[in-house]
Design a protein around this motif. Sequence first.
Motif, PDB file in Angstrom:
ATOM      1  N   GLU A 103       0.802  -1.219   0.000  1.00 26.30           N
ATOM      2  CA  GLU A 103       0.000   0.000   0.000  1.00 26.30           C
ATOM      3  C   GLU A 103       0.837   1.272   0.000  1.00 26.30           C
ATOM      4  O   GLU A 103       0.442   2.280  -0.583  1.00 26.30           O
ATOM      5  N   TRP A 104       1.988   1.259   0.670  1.00 20.24           N
ATOM      6  CA  TRP A 104       2.748   2.491   0.850  1.00 20.24           C
ATOM      7  C   TRP A 104       4.152   2.458   0.258  1.00 20.24           C
ATOM      8  O   TRP A 104       4.852   3.469   0.299  1.00 20.24           O
ATOM      9  N   SER A 105       4.569   1.335  -0.259  1.00 21.66           N
ATOM     10  CA  SER A 105       5.940   1.248  -0.763  1.00 21.66           C
ATOM     11  C   SER A 105       5.986   0.570  -2.126  1.00 21.66           C
ATOM     12  O   SER A 105       5.134  -0.254  -2.459  1.00 21.66           O
ATOM     13  N   ILE A 106       6.995   0.932  -2.898  1.00 20.65           N
ATOM     14  CA  ILE A 106       7.355   0.215  -4.108  1.00 20.65           C
ATOM     15  C   ILE A 106       8.518  -0.694  -3.713  1.00 20.65           C
ATOM     16  O   ILE A 106       9.544  -0.210  -3.233  1.00 20.65           O
ATOM     17  N   ILE A 107       8.351  -1.992  -3.899  1.00 22.55           N
ATOM     18  CA  ILE A 107       9.323  -2.962  -3.390  1.00 22.55           C
ATOM     19  C   ILE A 107       9.754  -3.909  -4.507  1.00 22.55           C
ATOM     20  O   ILE A 107       8.918  -4.435  -5.249  1.00 22.55           O
TER      21      ILE A 107
END
Length: 767
Positions: free
Chosen positions: A10-14
């Motif tokens: 939801e909050w990071s590009i991984i």
Amino acid sequence: MNQDYITPNEWSIIEDGFDKGRVKSSESLFSLGNGAMGQRANFEETYTGETFQGSYIAGVYYPDKTRVGWWKNGYPEYFAKVLNAPNWIGIRILVNGEEFDLNTCTKVENYQRELNMKEGWHKRIFTATTPYGIELKVEAKRFLSLAHDELGVINFNIIPLNQSAEISFIPYIDAGITNQDSNWDDKFWEITNVQNEEKQAFIESHTNKTHYYVCTFMESKLLLDGNEIDVTAEKASTDKQASLQYTQQVEKGQSFSIQKYAGYVTSLNHEKNQLIDAAKQVLAEGIQLGYDALLKLQQEAWANIWAMSDITIEGDVKAQQGIRFNIFQLNQTYLGKDARLNIGPKGFTGEKYGGSTYWDTEAYCIPFYMATKDQEVARNLLTYRYKHLGKAIENAEKLGFTNGAALYPMVTMNGEESHNEWEITFEEIHRNGAIAFAIYNYHRFTGDYSYIPEMGMEVLIGIARFWQQRATFSTHKNKWVILGVTGPNEYENNVNNNWYTNYIAKWCMEYMLENLNILKQGFAADYARILEKTNIQDQELEQMKEICDAMYFPYSEEHGVYLQQDGFLDKEMIRVKDLDAKQRPINQHWSWDRILRSPYIKQADTLQGFYFFEDHFSETELEKHFDFYEPFTVHESSLSPCVHSIQAAKLNRMEQAYQFYLRTSRLDLDDYNKEVEEGCHITSMAGTWMSIVEGFGGMRVKDDQLHFSSKIPTQWDSYSFKVNFRNQILTVKVSKSGVDFKLKGAEQMQVMVNGESRMIQTETMSV
């Protein structure tokens, strides 16, 4: 197949796992920016594999001489390019005297790269084994400060895992850089001073021709097991690079860290002969605050941005990740602090499109900035165009237009046209209409009319004069026609009577006439000043009215639709679904000749007009045109899926709207167009925001009120967004059970929901 290596979050590009084949793609996706500067997510340490080095400074560009086979009258002399700026992120690492390089390591394990969008930082964690058998654990984290936007910070930490080692950190700054997209391999930068001091280094350089002066600077701290240590540096410099080498014996299991503070100061904001002093001041403030305090300020700054601009989606992690990635990149690219700046299609993520301003700003970006920031940010974008009006008039004069006719550029840095493809430069003139539409859109949304008498009226007159002179009277048709144009669909060049171009030309003249009358009735001083300045005559105004009343629009009685242009039905009308999938995208498989003879549409063209001028047409007309044109649309422009998503939602085709939304929100994350390694599609990201707010949310502004006809995809449990409407913050939450509003402002607000009037108090209210 689209790429599928980004982990949903939801909050990071991984990114999990190290793959040399996707390094350049990840360098784009994990890019950082703070509005004043930006950089691709290159590795700090040496990497000898395939990479695309890129660091950029907002507002600094070079006029690269146009390269064409043969010259044409009116051709732009140069293509303005944002420059690959001196590199300050570099930290060479020696392990027992050998260069550390992931490309040559025998093993790379537990590799994870993260772009934390909530807090605004980029991090890599991995373990790697050198060719000499030394196993190292590495964590590298960096951010570009929003609070101190001339400064970036890197924290690079190494732990030897299987034996002790002598480790050298060699932080450096390097001005010996080039642009990959240089036309003539010109020397863009002149280096005038390379200076090494005890803990600091500086390189002064300036651009040739444009003479922007830049000082690139750095200073570092060293830590052993988290405690600051004093290590004497060995200085080294060349005519292009300055470095400082810190060497330390590190025991097995010990952590050795470098905190590098670096960035740029430029003559845009400082006196050019005082740049080193300015750089020292930036470093002093940064070092005094320290890494942890700067990171905390970064977290707070991003929290403030997200508090207004976030869109939440419950029940669909990939959709949530997509919209936040788009909002994050938009805010990294442009924050509205500096009216001299604008928004390039690639932002700070690559060199393609030269980092210049396109019509994307007015057509797609202004709605996002109007609704998620103070209206002054959007006004600054309009002021940017007003300041370039003189250049727009010059651009038109070069093509033979007279009497103050203005043609805004397709591509620009300073208002002068700098695009170097004739079918765009000379023919894609519909961009003029987007400038006028943005003025209308700004007034409609903010209620601020002051821009029009102060600045906008002069812009509208220049644009209307251009359309007046560009139209030709056809005695054959007994109508006014516009010949030899390229519409928004760039897979059609040099066509006659592109419907969208003709329609927006007519609208521009009518809108100018309407506002000139408003000024005449209620703004006497401004009206007199504008008449004197523009010398507009009654005869001109009368002819504009004649053109508007008798503009030609190609139409098919058989299909009951406006034709994209004359002759559109002469093509071999094979729909996209019947194309061989191996031929897609066609711009990478077909000759240009074949594309031009095909019916395929790169992006919304006729449907772009139905999007802008929705109230001019019935829903039945929209449906008929959507059903006719969308099957021929290949969506090979980043600007295409968002418009189609909005229109599909209006037609209540929610599954189709959802698929278009996914495509626009994950265009880069999933690399739909197989080109993300060149950079991200920043300006189209604003269209992603529009596809939720205007598409699913159904938000419109009519008669000074917000209207909503909200829908929700079946894949979502709920979604919410905020808009700053006339200095009041309205939160809209849509779920399967209905729509909830929260209002933060001085007074209650009346909105229309599915045709019914609702009064929203400054507290939660369900409807």
